[in-house]
Design a protein around this motif. Structure first.
Motif, mmCIF file in Angstrom:
data_model
loop_
_atom_site.group_PDB
_atom_site.id
_atom_site.type_symbol
_atom_site.label_atom_id
_atom_site.label_comp_id
_atom_site.label_asym_id
_atom_site.label_seq_id
_atom_site.Cartn_x
_atom_site.Cartn_y
_atom_site.Cartn_z
ATOM 1 N N ASP A 38 0.835 -1.202 0.000
ATOM 2 C CA ASP A 38 0.000 0.000 0.000
ATOM 3 C C ASP A 38 0.867 1.248 0.000
ATOM 4 O O ASP A 38 0.543 2.235 -0.650
ATOM 5 N N SER A 39 1.976 1.199 0.743
ATOM 6 C CA SER A 39 2.892 2.338 0.789
ATOM 7 C C SER A 39 3.463 2.615 -0.596
ATOM 8 O O SER A 39 3.608 3.775 -0.984
ATOM 9 N N LEU A 40 3.787 1.579 -1.334
ATOM 10 C CA LEU A 40 4.316 1.757 -2.682
ATOM 11 C C LEU A 40 3.296 2.458 -3.568
ATOM 12 O O LEU A 40 3.637 3.376 -4.320
ATOM 13 N N ASP A 41 2.040 2.073 -3.451
ATOM 14 C CA ASP A 41 0.993 2.746 -4.226
ATOM 15 C C ASP A 41 0.910 4.224 -3.845
ATOM 16 O O ASP A 41 0.746 5.081 -4.720
ATOM 17 N N HIS A 42 1.048 4.532 -2.549
ATOM 18 C CA HIS A 42 1.021 5.929 -2.103
ATOM 19 C C HIS A 42 2.212 6.704 -2.650
ATOM 20 O O HIS A 42 2.071 7.855 -3.079
ATOM 21 N N ILE A 43 3.382 6.077 -2.642
ATOM 22 C CA ILE A 43 4.587 6.730 -3.156
ATOM 23 C C ILE A 43 4.433 7.017 -4.647
ATOM 24 O O ILE A 43 4.760 8.117 -5.116
ATOM 25 N N LEU A 44 3.934 6.039 -5.399
ATOM 26 C CA LEU A 44 3.752 6.241 -6.843
ATOM 27 C C LEU A 44 2.741 7.347 -7.116
ATOM 28 O O LEU A 44 2.959 8.189 -8.000
ATOM 29 N N ALA A 45 1.657 7.383 -6.353
ATOM 30 C CA ALA A 45 0.649 8.440 -6.532
ATOM 31 C C ALA A 45 1.246 9.805 -6.221
ATOM 32 O O ALA A 45 0.985 10.785 -6.933
ATOM 33 N N ALA A 46 2.063 9.884 -5.177
ATOM 34 C CA ALA A 46 2.705 11.159 -4.827
ATOM 35 C C ALA A 46 3.667 11.604 -5.919
ATOM 36 O O ALA A 46 3.747 12.794 -6.244
ATOM 37 N N MET A 47 4.377 10.655 -6.511
ATOM 38 C CA MET A 47 5.307 10.995 -7.594
ATOM 39 C C MET A 47 4.541 11.499 -8.812
ATOM 40 O O MET A 47 4.991 12.437 -9.477
ATOM 41 N N GLU A 48 3.397 10.903 -9.093
ATOM 42 C CA GLU A 48 2.572 11.374 -10.215
ATOM 43 C C GLU A 48 2.072 12.791 -9.942
ATOM 44 O O GLU A 48 2.076 13.635 -10.841
ATOM 45 N N ARG A 49 1.634 13.040 -8.715
ATOM 46 C CA ARG A 49 1.169 14.398 -8.376
ATOM 47 C C ARG A 49 2.297 15.404 -8.530
ATOM 48 O O ARG A 49 2.096 16.499 -9.064
ATOM 49 N N LYS A 50 3.487 15.027 -8.096
ATOM 50 C CA LYS A 50 4.645 15.923 -8.212
ATOM 51 C C LYS A 50 4.970 16.225 -9.676
ATOM 52 O O LYS A 50 5.264 17.362 -10.031
ATOM 53 N N GLU A 51 4.895 15.206 -10.509
ATOM 54 C CA GLU A 51 5.190 15.382 -11.942
ATOM 55 C C GLU A 51 4.048 16.084 -12.676
ATOM 56 O O GLU A 51 4.256 16.663 -13.735
ATOM 57 N N GLY A 52 2.848 15.980 -12.136
ATOM 58 C CA GLY A 52 1.700 16.611 -12.774
ATOM 59 C C GLY A 52 1.160 15.846 -13.968
ATOM 60 O O GLY A 52 0.375 16.377 -14.764
ATOM 61 N N ARG A 53 1.569 14.598 -14.086
ATOM 62 C CA ARG A 53 1.102 13.746 -15.180
ATOM 63 C C ARG A 53 1.415 12.295 -14.828
ATOM 64 O O ARG A 53 2.210 12.021 -13.925
ATOM 65 N N PRO A 54 0.799 11.358 -15.528
ATOM 66 C CA PRO A 54 1.080 9.947 -15.250
ATOM 67 C C PRO A 54 2.562 9.623 -15.464
ATOM 68 O O PRO A 54 3.205 10.167 -16.375
ATOM 69 N N LEU A 55 3.090 8.761 -14.624
ATOM 70 C CA LEU A 55 4.498 8.383 -14.756
ATOM 71 C C LEU A 55 4.777 7.723 -16.097
ATOM 72 O O LEU A 55 5.884 7.834 -16.621
ATOM 73 N N ALA A 56 3.792 7.071 -16.666
ATOM 74 C CA ALA A 56 3.963 6.428 -17.972
ATOM 75 C C ALA A 56 4.246 7.446 -19.078
ATOM 76 O O ALA A 56 4.805 7.091 -20.115
ATOM 77 N N ASP A 57 3.883 8.715 -18.854
ATOM 78 C CA ASP A 57 4.106 9.754 -19.860
ATOM 79 C C ASP A 57 5.501 10.376 -19.784
ATOM 80 O O ASP A 57 5.845 11.218 -20.615
ATOM 81 N N LEU A 58 6.294 9.986 -18.795
ATOM 82 C CA LEU A 58 7.640 10.547 -18.656
ATOM 83 C C LEU A 58 8.572 9.989 -19.723
ATOM 84 O O LEU A 58 8.350 8.897 -20.245
ATOM 85 N N ASP A 59 9.643 10.723 -20.010
ATOM 86 C CA ASP A 59 10.637 10.206 -20.947
ATOM 87 C C ASP A 59 11.526 9.175 -20.239
ATOM 88 O O ASP A 59 11.448 8.990 -19.033
ATOM 89 N N ARG A 60 12.362 8.506 -21.001
ATOM 90 C CA ARG A 60 13.180 7.410 -20.469
ATOM 91 C C ARG A 60 14.057 7.868 -19.318
ATOM 92 O O ARG A 60 14.131 7.200 -18.280
ATOM 93 N N ARG A 61 14.708 8.991 -19.465
ATOM 94 C CA ARG A 61 15.608 9.480 -18.409
ATOM 95 C C ARG A 61 14.838 9.747 -17.120
ATOM 96 O O ARG A 61 15.297 9.404 -16.028
ATOM 97 N N ALA A 62 13.670 10.332 -17.221
ATOM 98 C CA ALA A 62 12.852 10.616 -16.039
ATOM 99 C C ALA A 62 12.377 9.312 -15.388
ATOM 100 O O ALA A 62 12.327 9.205 -14.159
ATOM 101 N N LYS A 63 12.033 8.329 -16.209
ATOM 102 C CA LYS A 63 11.625 7.029 -15.662
ATOM 103 C C LYS A 63 12.786 6.360 -14.926
ATOM 104 O O LYS A 63 12.598 5.759 -13.866
#
Length: 103
Positions: free
Chosen positions: A35-60
């Protein structure tokens, strides 16, 4: 990270009971690591302002580096969860991890 305070008499074997001068005062119920991992991923998406899947390779790769530092890959199915969030394969996540270790 989503911990909850509960009365010490309701504490289970996984909870952490805190005592003050020998008296149990409160218990802390920690969330499941997955559950913590899901929270961390959601926080990272909020920080980026877009889905993590939309990031470029370097950002991923940077996301994987941060998650590894936070212990995300010690969680059961952590690689699969992160791969799904990044929109890449498990193999790609392992490549990112190996690249980091080789650098």
């Amino acid at each position: 990270m989503g911990a909850a305070m509960i009365p010490p008499d309701e504490a289970g074997p996984e909870d952490v009971v805190l005592a003050w001068e020998g008296v149990d005062v409160v218990a802390v119920r920690l969330p499941q690591l997955a559950d913590s991992l899901d929270h961390i991923l959601a926080a990272m998406e909020r920080k980026e302002g877009r889905p993590l899947a939309d990031l470029d390779r370097r950002a991923k790769q940077e996301v994987v580096r941060i998650l590894e530092a936070r212990g995300a890959f010690a969680v059961r199915h952590g690689v699969e969860t992160v791969a799904g969030a990044l929109g890449v394969s498990r193999f790609t996540v392992y490549n990112y991890l190996n690249r980091e270790k080789g650098a």
